[in-house]
Every structure is written in C-alpha cells, then in structure tokens.
Scaffold this motif. Structure first.
Motif, PDB file in Angstrom:
ATOM      1  N   LEU A 175      33.439  20.729   7.243  1.00 40.44           N
ATOM      2  CA  LEU A 175      33.420  22.662   7.657  1.00 40.44           C
ATOM      3  C   LEU A 175      31.321  23.083   7.796  1.00 40.44           C
ATOM      4  O   LEU A 175      30.675  22.544   6.526  1.00 40.44           O
ATOM      5  CB  LEU A 175      33.614  23.437   6.989  1.00 40.44           C
ATOM      6  N   ALA A 176      30.901  23.124   9.063  1.00 44.14           N
ATOM      7  CA  ALA A 176      29.463  23.340   9.715  1.00 44.14           C
ATOM      8  C   ALA A 176      29.172  24.853   9.775  1.00 44.14           C
ATOM      9  O   ALA A 176      30.073  25.081  10.603  1.00 44.14           O
ATOM     10  CB  ALA A 176      28.798  22.188   9.585  1.00 44.14           C
ATOM     11  N   VAL A 177      29.427  25.390   9.360  1.00 42.73           N
ATOM     12  CA  VAL A 177      28.252  26.925   9.794  1.00 42.73           C
ATOM     13  C   VAL A 177      27.181  27.050  10.590  1.00 42.73           C
ATOM     14  O   VAL A 177      26.071  27.621   9.770  1.00 42.73           O
ATOM     15  CB  VAL A 177      29.291  28.128   8.780  1.00 42.73           C
ATOM     16  N   GLU A 178      26.673  27.362  11.690  1.00 41.61           N
ATOM     17  CA  GLU A 178      26.052  27.478  12.035  1.00 41.61           C
ATOM     18  C   GLU A 178      25.692  29.319  12.526  1.00 41.61           C
ATOM     19  O   GLU A 178      26.429  30.396  13.770  1.00 41.61           O
ATOM     20  CB  GLU A 178      26.098  26.951  13.129  1.00 41.61           C
ATOM     21  N   THR A 179      24.090  29.365  11.603  1.00 43.35           N
ATOM     22  CA  THR A 179      23.869  31.697  12.141  1.00 43.35           C
ATOM     23  C   THR A 179      22.767  31.230  12.342  1.00 43.35           C
ATOM     24  O   THR A 179      22.688  32.056  12.699  1.00 43.35           O
ATOM     25  CB  THR A 179      24.150  31.157  10.705  1.00 43.35           C
ATOM     26  N   LYS A 210      35.011  12.966  11.263  1.00 42.54           N
ATOM     27  CA  LYS A 210      35.533  13.139  11.658  1.00 42.54           C
ATOM     28  C   LYS A 210      36.951  14.167  11.462  1.00 42.54           C
ATOM     29  O   LYS A 210      37.516  14.316  10.628  1.00 42.54           O
ATOM     30  CB  LYS A 210      36.648  11.459  11.683  1.00 42.54           C
ATOM     31  N   GLY A 211      37.372  14.656  12.265  1.00 40.54           N
ATOM     32  CA  GLY A 211      37.890  15.972  12.466  1.00 40.54           C
ATOM     33  C   GLY A 211      37.689  17.090  11.335  1.00 40.54           C
ATOM     34  O   GLY A 211      38.832  18.012  11.467  1.00 40.54           O
ATOM     35  N   ALA A 212      36.611  17.513  11.190  1.00 39.46           N
ATOM     36  CA  ALA A 212      35.751  18.426  11.008  1.00 39.46           C
ATOM     37  C   ALA A 212      36.187  20.000  11.314  1.00 39.46           C
ATOM     38  O   ALA A 212      35.937  19.273  13.178  1.00 39.46           O
ATOM     39  CB  ALA A 212      34.746  18.389  10.231  1.00 39.46           C
ATOM     40  N   THR A 213      35.371  20.711  11.493  1.00 39.24           N
ATOM     41  CA  THR A 213      35.822  22.365  11.922  1.00 39.24           C
ATOM     42  C   THR A 213      34.195  22.478  11.805  1.00 39.24           C
ATOM     43  O   THR A 213      33.482  22.332  11.122  1.00 39.24           O
ATOM     44  CB  THR A 213      36.308  22.982  11.177  1.00 39.24           C
ATOM     45  N   LYS A 249      34.669  11.943  17.392  1.00 39.69           N
ATOM     46  CA  LYS A 249      35.514  12.604  15.936  1.00 39.69           C
ATOM     47  C   LYS A 249      36.196  13.983  16.122  1.00 39.69           C
ATOM     48  O   LYS A 249      36.381  14.048  15.108  1.00 39.69           O
ATOM     49  CB  LYS A 249      33.515  13.261  15.880  1.00 39.69           C
ATOM     50  N   GLU A 250      36.531  13.642  17.439  1.00 40.35           N
ATOM     51  CA  GLU A 250      37.234  15.482  17.470  1.00 40.35           C
ATOM     52  C   GLU A 250      37.134  16.356  16.612  1.00 40.35           C
ATOM     53  O   GLU A 250      38.248  16.488  15.781  1.00 40.35           O
ATOM     54  CB  GLU A 250      38.660  14.574  17.515  1.00 40.35           C
ATOM     55  N   LEU A 251      36.315  16.912  16.977  1.00 37.96           N
ATOM     56  CA  LEU A 251      36.173  17.734  16.068  1.00 37.96           C
ATOM     57  C   LEU A 251      36.372  18.493  16.804  1.00 37.96           C
ATOM     58  O   LEU A 251      36.236  18.960  17.763  1.00 37.96           O
ATOM     59  CB  LEU A 251      34.382  18.119  16.716  1.00 37.96           C
ATOM     60  N   THR A 252      36.446  19.851  15.747  1.00 38.64           N
ATOM     61  CA  THR A 252      37.046  21.565  16.281  1.00 38.64           C
ATOM     62  C   THR A 252      35.911  22.432  16.507  1.00 38.64           C
ATOM     63  O   THR A 252      35.330  22.482  15.787  1.00 38.64           O
ATOM     64  CB  THR A 252      38.190  22.410  15.448  1.00 38.64           C
TER      65      THR A 252
END
Length: 410
Positions: free
Chosen positions: A301-305, A321-324, A346-349
């Motif tokens: 999980l990555a959160v961009e602020t 791959k498959g991460a959010t 990567k089929e990212l969400t």
C-alpha cells in the motif's frame, strides 16, 4: 420580607403599648416613622433590582459580540467585532478554544483562491475547531452545556444520492467552514449542528479535538486503501496529513509503515510518532530503498500526500503487483503525467480521498485509547491576537512547522 415582618411586629407592639398607656398620639407618631422607614427600605431594594437588571442587560449585550480574525486581502489579516450567532433548535453554541491552521488556509492566505473557490474579503479562515458548549438548542438531547466537543466542519443536504448512500462527503451542496463563500472559525464562538459536534472523552483535550479533522483525513485514506495487519505501507510526505495517515495506518494494524520526505525535521518527527522507518528522498533512491526494505517485493500500500508528480510516479514503481495506491495530495496544476502502462501491467488499484465520512467517532476513540499521538504533531501554538504572525510564520517556515494551531481561549 424580613423588613416587612419586623415592621408589622413593631406596629403590633406599639399598638399594645398605646392601649396600655392610653397615649394614642405617641402611637400615631411612631407608626408614621415605621411606615416611612419601610417605604425607604422598599424603594432602595426596588432601585437595586433595577440597577442589577440594567447591568445584566448591558453584560448580555456585551457578550453577544465576539472577536473575529478576518482575511482582509492576500497576506493580510485583521479583526472585526461580530455578533455571536444565535442557536437554532438543532444546534449548539460552542465557545472555541483551539483551531488548527490547515494547508488550505495557507493557500487562501497566499493566493486568494483554490481553484474556483475565490476569497472575497473580509473572509474568516479556519475549519479545524474544538471547544466547549455554552448553549444548546431546544431539540438537542445528546449534548449539554459544558460538554467539550470536536466539530466536523461540513454540513450536507441529507437528500441527494450521495448523502442517502452514506457518502455524504461527496454531497454537491455541502456547506464547509472556510470554503468561500462560507466563513471559517478563527473566532470566539460558532453555532453548529449538534449532530456534527462529537463529545470528547475526559482524557482528550480540545486541542486534540481540533486536530480530529486532519486525523479523519488520515483514517479515511487508510480505509480507502484497505489497511490491515500484515501489510507494508509507504506514506509519501511527512507534513501534517502524511503524519496523521501514518498514525492511522499503525492504529489500524498495518505491520510496517515507512515515511518519505525531503525535510529531515519532518522525518525525525515521523520517527517520534511511531513510523517504522523513514526515507530521505534528497539523499537516496526512494524506490530502491523500498525494494530493499521489502526484500524486493515492493509495498502493499502506498499513500501519496505530497501532491507532486515525482512522488506519485514513485508510488507506481515501489508498489508490488496487485497493490493499492491512495492519492490524497492535490498537485499545483491539478494534472499529472504518469506511467500508466506500468500501472496496468501491475494491475494496481487507485483510490482517491476527498475529506472523510463517518470517521470522527473512530478517530476520537483512537486518540482516547492512546493509539494516536495527536498532540505530538503540534509544533507551534499562537493566540488569536497573533493570527497575522501565525499565518506569516506558517507560510515562511514550512520546513520547521508540522502543525500550527490558534489558541482562541483556555
């Protein structure tokens, strides 16, 4: 009543003496004196009551105005005396004690606008309030005078499709503090819907109550990302929102949370507040460092602020791959060029965040339970009288300030 009783008693005694002594002339003289004395006492007491009523009325009139800090133009603050708002049946009147200074307040102060929202002075900034209830509307049953509360700043319509679905933060008719043309709360009092005022436990201060607002953004970001135990998460940016997001992720059980920034003081603050590690973007390759920390897998999980194209691109490269990826920060231009081919491979969400919904009770509980150290993000406190200094200092010392708050009253 006591004077009247004594006067009657004196009259009875004198009358009896007159009958015994047969000196009725003396009786008439004494009776006249007593009645005159009683009239004087009555007049004095009546006069005192009038004086007290007049004084109370003057005090009430004086108390119905409040000091309000207003933005008079770009980079200029001033003060006005405004009427204390009257409470509607479903509202409470809150005497404010702390209001946080948000990045949006600074943006309005520096530029006079955010997108289509343009400031027309005099304008009141501030949308992160905490305080104590001093008056309740007649329909309010769950709150009382003396309750300390955190105020959720957005009033929604309750009738649109988004409100009915529970996604009230997307309501097109929301009325939100300090979002032109709606004034904010850099002032001494505010009347607000009781259902948007959340009682604080005894161990949560009104300053922490004010900071529930940015913490709610952090929790909403964590929930949008599906945060859970066993994950490794990376937060891009160690400003206020980045730090509360990191603490929200930890509170929700995420196993490892790393924070990225270019400012060393902010990274140090992240470690103090519980980050498992920090990455100095000015000194190292962020993507490579994340791969090392995750043994080549990448983060879940990555959160961009931070709101920059560079940091957003980095999140696409550092996630497995498959991460959010959760996008929280707004870019200056509102547009970005991203490696979407890699994101597709990567089929990212991708998830985005606009404010929050249904978060305040959970956020308050997390602070009360000691899972989130909200006081720890506060680096500077200014009085309401220092609002000009507070805004200028916050604009000119962004590297040193994590979170500044305005102290309205103790």
């Amino acid at each position: 009543m006591e004077s009247l009783f004594l006067s009657i008693l004196y009259i009875i005694i004198i009358k009896n003496l007159a009958e015994i002594t047969k000196n009725f002339a003396l009786y008439e003289k004494l009776l006249t004196v007593i009645l005159f004395k009683f009239k004087i006492i009555y007049i004095i007491k009546l006069f005192n009551k009038v004086i007290i009523k007049v004084k109370n009325k003057e005090d009430t009139i004086m108390e119905r105005t409040m000091k309000t800090a207003v933005m008079l133009g770009i980079g200029k603050m001033g003060f006005e005396e405004r009427d204390i708002p009257k409470v509607k049946d479903n509202e409470v009147l809150v005497k404010l004690e702390y209001v946080g200074i948000c990045g949006s307040d600074l943006h309005y102060y520096e530029t006079g606008a955010i997108g289509d929202y343009v400031v027309e002075p005099p304008f009141v900034l501030g949308h992160e309030p905490g305080g104590t209830i001093v008056e309740v509307g007649k329909d309010v049953k769950h709150l009382k005078v003396g309750d300390r509360v955190a105020l959720e700043p957005g009033k929604t319509c309750g009738h649109c499709e988004f409100c009915k679905m529970g996604n009230y933060n997307l309501c097109p008719d929301v009325v939100f503090f300090a979002t032109p043309p709606v004034d904010g709360v850099f002032q001494e009092y505010v009347a607000h819907e009781a259902d948007l005022c959340f009682k604080l436990p005894d161990n949560v201060s009104t300053m922490e109550g004010a900071l529930i607002e940015p913490l709610a953004v952090g929790f909403h970001a964590a929930m949008q990302g599906g945060a859970r135990a066993g994950q490794t998460a990376v937060v891009m940016g160690a400003g206020c929102i980045g730090l509360v997001t990191m603490m929200a992720l930890k509170a929700m059980g995420v196993s490892k949370v790393y924070v990225v920034d270019i400012m060393e003081k902010r990274l140090q603050k992240a470690l103090e507040l519980g980050a498992d590690g920090v990455i100095s973007a000015g000194k190292t390759d962020v993507v490579e460092e994340v791969r090392k920390l995750t043994y080549g897998r990448g983060c879940d999980l990555a959160v961009e602020t931070a709101g920059t194209q560079v940091t957003t691109i980095q999140t696409i490269h550092m996630t497995k791959k498959g991460a959010t990826i959760v996008l929280v920060g707004y870019s200056k231009s509102g547009e970005m060029t991203l490696p979407m081919s890699l994101a597709l491979d990567k089929e990212l969400t991708f998830k985005t965040v606009f404010r929050y919904r249904h978060i305040y009770p959970m956020a308050i509980e997390a602070v009360a339970a000691g899972k989130v150290n909200l006081k720890g993000i506060v680096t500077d406190v200014f009085s309401l009288d220092e609002v000009q200094k507070a805004m200028d200092y916050s604009v000119n010392n962004k590297a040193d300030i994590v979170k500044a708050v305005i102290r309205i009253a103790e």
